[in-house]
Design a protein around this motif. Sequence first.
Motif, PDB file in Angstrom:
ATOM      1  N   VAL A 202      69.039 101.971 -46.651  1.00  0.00           N
ATOM      2  CA  VAL A 202      69.565 101.068 -45.727  1.00  0.00           C
ATOM      3  C   VAL A 202      69.209  99.588 -45.477  1.00  0.00           C
ATOM      4  CG1 VAL A 202      67.830  99.875 -43.871  1.00  0.00           C
ATOM      5  CG2 VAL A 202      67.150 102.524 -44.887  1.00  0.00           C
ATOM      6  N   ALA A 203      69.239  98.840 -47.041  1.00  0.00           N
ATOM      7  CA  ALA A 203      69.523  97.572 -46.923  1.00  0.00           C
ATOM      8  C   ALA A 203      71.118  97.449 -47.807  1.00  0.00           C
ATOM      9  CB  ALA A 203      69.071  97.334 -48.443  1.00  0.00           C
ATOM     10  N   VAL A 204      71.916  98.983 -48.146  1.00  0.00           N
ATOM     11  CA  VAL A 204      73.154  98.361 -48.376  1.00  0.00           C
ATOM     12  C   VAL A 204      73.772  98.704 -47.516  1.00  0.00           C
ATOM     13  CG1 VAL A 204      75.026  99.453 -49.562  1.00  0.00           C
ATOM     14  CG2 VAL A 204      72.875  99.339 -50.825  1.00  0.00           C
ATOM     15  N   TYR A 205      73.626  99.378 -46.469  1.00  0.00           N
ATOM     16  CA  TYR A 205      74.485  99.766 -45.319  1.00  0.00           C
ATOM     17  C   TYR A 205      74.598  98.780 -44.132  1.00  0.00           C
ATOM     18  CZ  TYR A 205      75.398 104.230 -46.736  1.00  0.00           C
ATOM     19  OH  TYR A 205      76.317 105.607 -48.041  1.00  0.00           O
ATOM     20  N   PHE A 206      73.084  97.942 -43.996  1.00  0.00           N
ATOM     21  CA  PHE A 206      72.970  97.550 -43.153  1.00  0.00           C
ATOM     22  C   PHE A 206      73.893  95.907 -43.723  1.00  0.00           C
ATOM     23  CE2 PHE A 206      70.521  93.275 -42.578  1.00  0.00           C
ATOM     24  CZ  PHE A 206      70.729  93.338 -40.964  1.00  0.00           C
ATOM     25  N   LEU A 207      74.132  95.615 -44.768  1.00  0.00           N
ATOM     26  CA  LEU A 207      74.674  94.610 -45.431  1.00  0.00           C
ATOM     27  C   LEU A 207      76.245  94.825 -45.104  1.00  0.00           C
ATOM     28  CD1 LEU A 207      75.304  92.347 -46.976  1.00  0.00           C
ATOM     29  CD2 LEU A 207      75.962  93.553 -49.328  1.00  0.00           C
ATOM     30  N   SER A 208      76.907  95.681 -44.988  1.00  0.00           N
ATOM     31  CA  SER A 208      78.017  96.300 -44.879  1.00  0.00           C
ATOM     32  C   SER A 208      78.544  96.109 -43.483  1.00  0.00           C
ATOM     33  CB  SER A 208      78.735  98.219 -45.540  1.00  0.00           C
ATOM     34  OG  SER A 208      78.003  98.160 -46.648  1.00  0.00           O
ATOM     35  N   TRP A 209      76.787  96.378 -42.497  1.00  0.00           N
ATOM     36  CA  TRP A 209      77.349  96.278 -40.835  1.00  0.00           C
ATOM     37  C   TRP A 209      77.565  95.117 -40.725  1.00  0.00           C
ATOM     38  CZ3 TRP A 209      73.854  94.711 -37.342  1.00  0.00           C
ATOM     39  CH2 TRP A 209      74.103  94.776 -36.303  1.00  0.00           C
ATOM     40  N   ILE A 210      76.868  94.235 -41.098  1.00  0.00           N
ATOM     41  CA  ILE A 210      76.413  92.830 -40.677  1.00  0.00           C
ATOM     42  C   ILE A 210      77.106  91.404 -41.832  1.00  0.00           C
ATOM     43  CG2 ILE A 210      75.090  91.462 -42.384  1.00  0.00           C
ATOM     44  CD1 ILE A 210      73.000  90.044 -40.489  1.00  0.00           C
ATOM     45  N   ILE A 211      78.230  92.174 -42.265  1.00  0.00           N
ATOM     46  CA  ILE A 211      79.163  91.386 -42.656  1.00  0.00           C
ATOM     47  C   ILE A 211      80.103  91.325 -41.550  1.00  0.00           C
ATOM     48  CG2 ILE A 211      81.634  90.770 -44.156  1.00  0.00           C
ATOM     49  CD1 ILE A 211      79.073  92.113 -46.475  1.00  0.00           C
ATOM     50  N   VAL A 212      80.602  92.460 -40.528  1.00  0.00           N
ATOM     51  CA  VAL A 212      81.716  92.379 -39.871  1.00  0.00           C
ATOM     52  C   VAL A 212      81.070  91.757 -38.013  1.00  0.00           C
ATOM     53  CG1 VAL A 212      82.885  93.397 -41.396  1.00  0.00           C
ATOM     54  CG2 VAL A 212      81.361  94.433 -39.248  1.00  0.00           C
ATOM     55  N   GLN A 213      80.389  91.499 -38.663  1.00  0.00           N
ATOM     56  CA  GLN A 213      80.000  91.210 -36.825  1.00  0.00           C
ATOM     57  C   GLN A 213      79.751  89.815 -36.649  1.00  0.00           C
ATOM     58  OE1 GLN A 213      77.902  94.087 -35.018  1.00  0.00           O
ATOM     59  NE2 GLN A 213      79.254  94.767 -37.152  1.00  0.00           N
ATOM     60  N   ASN A 214      80.722  89.438 -35.306  1.00  0.00           N
ATOM     61  CA  ASN A 214      80.948  88.083 -35.078  1.00  0.00           C
ATOM     62  C   ASN A 214      79.290  87.703 -34.883  1.00  0.00           C
ATOM     63  OD1 ASN A 214      82.881  89.379 -33.518  1.00  0.00           O
ATOM     64  ND2 ASN A 214      82.420  89.648 -31.698  1.00  0.00           N
ATOM     65  N   GLY A 215      80.633  86.227 -35.446  1.00  0.00           N
ATOM     66  CA  GLY A 215      79.127  85.343 -35.851  1.00  0.00           C
ATOM     67  C   GLY A 215      79.065  85.456 -37.731  1.00  0.00           C
ATOM     68  N   VAL A 216      79.327  86.305 -38.291  1.00  0.00           N
ATOM     69  CA  VAL A 216      79.001  86.354 -39.821  1.00  0.00           C
ATOM     70  C   VAL A 216      80.400  86.730 -39.811  1.00  0.00           C
ATOM     71  CG1 VAL A 216      77.767  87.716 -41.673  1.00  0.00           C
ATOM     72  CG2 VAL A 216      76.665  87.148 -38.898  1.00  0.00           C
ATOM     73  N   GLN A 217      81.079  87.570 -40.302  1.00  0.00           N
ATOM     74  CA  GLN A 217      82.336  87.685 -40.628  1.00  0.00           C
ATOM     75  C   GLN A 217      83.153  86.365 -40.871  1.00  0.00           C
ATOM     76  OE1 GLN A 217      85.129  90.330 -39.075  1.00  0.00           O
ATOM     77  NE2 GLN A 217      86.243  90.750 -41.041  1.00  0.00           N
ATOM     78  N   ASN A 218      84.393  85.999 -41.114  1.00  0.00           N
ATOM     79  CA  ASN A 218      85.166  84.976 -41.267  1.00  0.00           C
ATOM     80  C   ASN A 218      86.359  84.460 -40.601  1.00  0.00           C
ATOM     81  OD1 ASN A 218      86.269  82.259 -42.097  1.00  0.00           O
ATOM     82  ND2 ASN A 218      85.996  83.208 -44.673  1.00  0.00           N
ATOM     83  N   PRO A 219      86.242  84.020 -39.606  1.00  0.00           N
ATOM     84  CA  PRO A 219      86.882  84.479 -38.715  1.00  0.00           C
ATOM     85  C   PRO A 219      88.097  84.520 -39.287  1.00  0.00           C
ATOM     86  CG  PRO A 219      85.918  82.006 -38.243  1.00  0.00           C
ATOM     87  CD  PRO A 219      84.922  82.525 -38.852  1.00  0.00           C
ATOM     88  N   ASN A 220      88.646  83.458 -40.494  1.00  0.00           N
ATOM     89  CA  ASN A 220      90.118  83.708 -40.783  1.00  0.00           C
ATOM     90  C   ASN A 220      90.201  84.104 -41.961  1.00  0.00           C
ATOM     91  OD1 ASN A 220      90.676  81.232 -39.851  1.00  0.00           O
ATOM     92  ND2 ASN A 220      89.097  79.627 -41.441  1.00  0.00           N
ATOM     93  N   ARG A 221      89.426  85.378 -42.309  1.00  0.00           N
ATOM     94  CA  ARG A 221      89.678  86.650 -42.773  1.00  0.00           C
ATOM     95  C   ARG A 221      89.233  87.966 -42.069  1.00  0.00           C
ATOM     96  NH1 ARG A 221      88.299  85.109 -48.360  1.00  0.00           N
ATOM     97  NH2 ARG A 221      88.812  87.586 -48.804  1.00  0.00           N
ATOM     98  N   SER A 222      89.980  89.239 -42.648  1.00  0.00           N
ATOM     99  CA  SER A 222      90.343  90.405 -41.737  1.00  0.00           C
ATOM    100  C   SER A 222      89.296  91.212 -42.399  1.00  0.00           C
ATOM    101  CB  SER A 222      91.670  90.723 -41.548  1.00  0.00           C
ATOM    102  OG  SER A 222      92.423  91.014 -42.963  1.00  0.00           O
TER     103      SER A 222
END
Length: 444
Positions: A233-253
């Motif tokens: 659960v923790a591993v998949y939550f990490l993969s999910w939250i990284i690409v959310q708005n406000g968390v993902q780096n806006p300068n990186r794809s």
Amino acid sequence: MTNPNPVSGSPDKEPATESQAAQNAVGNTDRAATTATAPKRPEERPRPTLGRLFLDNLWAANTVTVTVLAVGLALLVGAVLIIVSDPEVLATYSYITARPADALNSSWTAVSEAYANLFKGAIFDPQASGFTAALSPISETLTYTAPLAFTGLSVALAFRGGLFNIGSQGQATIGVILAAVAGFALPLPPVLHLLVALIAGAAGGALWGFIPGILKARTGAHEVITTIMLNYVAVYFLSWIIVQNGVQNPNRSDAISKPVESSAQLPRLLGDNLRVHSGILLAVLVTWFIAWLLNRSTIGFELRAVGDNPDAARTAGISVTKTYVLVMVISGLLAGLGGSNMVLGSTADALTPLVIAQIGFDGILVALLGRVKPWGVLLAALLFGALQAGGNRMQSYSGISLELVTVLQALIVIFIAAPALVKAIFQLRAARAARLQTSLAKGW
């Protein structure tokens, strides 16, 4: 009727004959010799010196001796693996009967070069020039040691409480998520920002430890199953939250978060050019606290009592359910601090799917190698950190696969976990109940 063989020496009987006198003399001589050669009573034996006690215990089957020999065996097996994995060295064995020196020299060169680079990458490089280059190996070792010390303590504490915490990987993952989010989302002054980020990471790990703890206490759900599931659960939550708005780096794809602010970073100890940070000092402080908690506090006594015999502890009035929950919460808190070190220290400054690496699973090995004792865990984490740091150089300079370092770690744990095997190989004596055994046999 007169006795034909009167007893010699009696005043009212006839004197002894010559044969009887000779027999008496021989008997007296034998008794004197027996008395002279009889062993002295224990109170008459001289007390052994301190040096003698040290020599007697040096080759005894105590923890320190078994650990050192286990490491030596692992290095020996690793040397064999280095030889068989090198095609050029193996080629010399095809004509070993004609020129055995070629095979021996090439084997020695390969093994000595690999282990020399392991030492230079982990401890000290004699050929380094300058302050930064000289301290870089130990800096890398301490950088890898800090998070391993926290996850190792997490697993060890749960062991002492009678629980098998497989979930330190998941607890560290939740800790790194909350620490990173607090590190780039909260505009706070430097010192306060770092404290808040560390507390957030510790709270995340404690929350992830509370779940299996309360399930164990209330429903009897086995902590191994629940913690393994929570890891996923923790591993998949990490993969999910990284690409959310406000968390993902806006300068990186790609999947990477915003970088943690410098105000939330653990300060470096030896300047900006060396990666070692104050997380290692925090690890030493936490190790001392856990040692005090286990050995000097009421909570530690209850924890050890439940770990040794929960039924007897319950009969003595100790709340086993409360202890289970408390153990898992503290264990998760420690793992969360380990995860926080991965993003607030100098290892990384942003969230990625692999930011946590394998520190949670490596923490299990560290706890086993440290005999689930706090200071032993810290030393085991230092050994694993040295193997990791030295393995990077060994791979770069000697062409040895980094997986070989993992094999060395596994071999060390195998030999440590099987002390009977080490005792049988080296024919170790049983540890003697001597004065020096108090310090030697207890190990760390």
